[in-house]
Design an enzyme around this catalytic site. Sequence first.
Site, mmCIF file in Angstrom:
data_model
loop_
_atom_site.group_PDB
_atom_site.id
_atom_site.type_symbol
_atom_site.label_atom_id
_atom_site.label_comp_id
_atom_site.label_asym_id
_atom_site.label_seq_id
_atom_site.Cartn_x
_atom_site.Cartn_y
_atom_site.Cartn_z
ATOM 1 N N LYS A 105 0.872 -1.170 0.000
ATOM 2 C CA LYS A 105 0.000 0.000 0.000
ATOM 3 C C LYS A 105 0.914 1.226 0.000
ATOM 4 O O LYS A 105 2.008 1.183 0.592
ATOM 5 C CB LYS A 105 -0.849 -0.050 1.281
ATOM 6 N N SER A 151 -9.576 1.139 2.907
ATOM 7 C CA SER A 151 -8.777 1.978 2.048
ATOM 8 C C SER A 151 -7.696 1.239 1.243
ATOM 9 O O SER A 151 -7.186 1.788 0.277
ATOM 10 C CB SER A 151 -8.099 3.068 2.878
ATOM 11 N N SER A 193 -9.646 -1.261 6.835
ATOM 12 C CA SER A 193 -9.017 -0.986 5.541
ATOM 13 C C SER A 193 -8.360 -2.176 4.862
ATOM 14 O O SER A 193 -8.064 -2.114 3.675
ATOM 15 C CB SER A 193 -7.983 0.131 5.694
#
Lengths: 475, 436
Positions: free
Chosen positions: A78, A153, A177
Amino acid sequence: MPNQTKIMDHSIRDILHMIREKQVSPNELLDEAYQNIHQVHEQLNAFITIQEKERAVREIQKHEQDHAVFFGLPYSLKDAYCTKDIRTTSASAVLQDFTPPYSATVYEKLQHTGAVLVGKNNQDAWGHGGSTENTDFGPTKNPWNLSCIPGGSSGGSAVAISTRMVLFSIGEDTGGSIRSPASMCNISGLKVTYGRVSRYGTIAYASSLDTVGPMAKSVDDLAFVLKEIAGNDPHDLTSSPLPVPDYPTLIQRDVKKMRIGLPKEFFGEGLTDEVRAVVDQAIKAFERLGVEFVNVSMPYVSLGVSIYYLIAPSETSSNLARYDGIRYGQDRSNFTEETIRRILLGTYALSAGYADELYKKAQKAREILIEEYREALSHCDALLAPVTPSKPSRIGELLSDPMRNLLEDLYTVTINLAGVPSLAIPAGFSSDKLPIGIQLIGKPFDELTLLQLGNAFQQATNWHTEKPPLLEQHP
Amino acid sequence: MTYFPIIGLEIHVELKTNSKMFCGCKNDPFGAGKPNIYTCPVCLGMPGALPRTNRKAVEWTQLLGLALHCNLATQSKFDRKHYFYPDLPKGYQISQYDQPLCENGYIDTSVGRIGIRRVHLEEDTAKMQHILVHGTRTSCIDFNRSGVPLVEIVTEPDIRSPQQAREYAKKIQEIVRTLHISDADMEKGSMRLEANISLSTDGKTLPAYKVEVKNINSFRFLEKACTFELERHEKLLTQNAVPVQETRGWSESKNGTVSQRSKENAEDYRYFPEPDLPPMRFSDEDFEKIRAQLPELPEDAISRYILAGIPENIARTVAQNRSFAGVIDALLVSSHKNMVVSVAQAIVNKKVLVEGKSADVVVAEVTAFSKNDEISESNLQTAVHAVIEEQEKAVADFRSGKQQVLGFLVGMVIRKLGKKIDAKTVAEKLHSAIQA
């Protein structure tokens, strides 16, 4: 046309074996990963930065002699993780030109394993969101339906795994997330116990809730990755000194007579019938494995969103204070509306005259919630719950309804507040073939039990092996 | 109307630990040859970097707390204090809010006890420099100081005069130096003073206003700044005006304080517990280990010297000077113990230099110095009578009650003899000769 089995469809366990036995080479694996990236990335926008293939090949060469455990495995991070000399944006225009002079502990650890970083994934900026739409680099699309969100996310990471662009990815879970995109993209994701994996070098959203965890196709894959990234780090004083179990060798276990709790607060108003049906089906699958179910109640869970949306914004208002326009090149006008909303909410909750009623009260409620989880988990080995109340929404839907956006997090945020681990796994599909997952919630630092339960489930079901139709167009 | 000064002091001291407060960078902001050479992601406040506590700094703060008679907290934590300034890279300072490491201590001054409210630990900020870069005035930031451990010592509003403020601040400097935890150099800025000053009408109730004075970099300026402010407040109060609640700075060139910013609204720092650092817990055993490191403090040394018979003013000077104290301490445990008072007087009055000398050598020199020459009774009598005849006026003064001229006459006799003799004997002879 039926799905063809390719190298990237195999488990990490099998691929490591195949590489050891010289049945496949890391270069073939990398070729396949980059081929998939070239074929589908443009439609999906799963990466903010893609590593040049030549550079990735050089990384393989570096580890050729040292028998590294993950030699040649393509993975991604990420974009919340600092990577020395590789741009790190947290998906915000504020950091669009930021190249860190140092690396996150999780990245350093993985580089030592010989795994090859192929890119940095798109996400909601700063982790603010559950749809990967709140990004300054364009939304990420769900490979199961390009007009739907992939969850968030850590949406880019989930999409990259689901479409076989990487074998695994490191997501970051502050309020769901990792689990939300795992559930919406039909992959497996583990939100670890707070303190299990070092946060050093993770661009902070809410420091007391942020966790660094693995995402992959299967629970067995997660066991391999977790073993490599977990453990104490002198750079993170909130990381735990507890020893790290050898998850991959301990994951096989007969789950008969194990006991799973069903907290009624996770099955109330707001849960859609489609998700409810998938969860019921999963309960039946576990029952066939000999797992026993008990009903539990955790009344404070229903206050979870209120507690979370005071504590997380408070901490984020503090963590984002450093982006004051003096350094990193871009000023505060580059924050998105969602981020500004959270900064303002947090600043307000911490202000003199309001902090007692808001921030401090939320902290007290959090303590009660922690106690509720401890109590519920003292009667069973794990809890089972849906991940999100509904199937993946259409792109734009949540952006225009900030309140509904918050409520989407109802089933995930209390786990972060309690600090306990939670494993999200694929469990079925909606009528229009959108993935729906479930989560297994465990005792602090008992990731192993969750992995054992999840692994047993995946050995008895095939949900996790289904590939998005997008890949069928590129046989 | 009589007004009573109400003064409280906040003293910041930079600890001289090897590394910074929350990272491994070298802690040497004054010794650094260039700006920004002792920096890392943590003290630069980079995204993702996390603080880790310097244990030595925590222990030294507790040591200071013990020296200031504080209670040490068994539970303590760090908090984030938010404000914007270019020298604060994270947008917050890691400090301590409601659980400081040490609380409720005191220091005794010659005119009374001053309560110490709290002693807490925090990180220093970077340093702004406004310099010319290629001919353009430019604001630069040097992060060598960013994250240096900084202790803040806050008094109760117990100080009642500028002189007492100065005495208190000096005592803090002495204690910090005795503990070897800081250079406490006010010119460099490793010790910084801030005074909160107001005037009360009854000396008991706190006035509704206070003025904070910063930028005080010497004890003398502290005293001057307090005096200046108290006079300014009194003038305003007698005109029925209330001094503005504000921050002022001491200006050496103006020889007074000047307004810096209004402080009518309390600043909101939005404190909350630092989530990156777990709370600290301490056991009695931890505290015992700290206590064992506590050296003898200046006040305790003075009491010990007085008990040994050394006059108080001499004892104070000895305690403040490390080489003096070394000689006296060595003497007190030696066979020359009976010499301690005369040696103390001799070294304080600089009749014998002690720098680099052992106690034995000093004792030998003091003994030689005070040893008197042999002199016959008749020679002494002759000299005494000669001086009485020569110094008619002084003798008359003495007879009329001016006792102090005796010293002068004694000196004259000794000079006449040109020998080293006991002044006390000469004085007795003179006395009886004049009275006769």
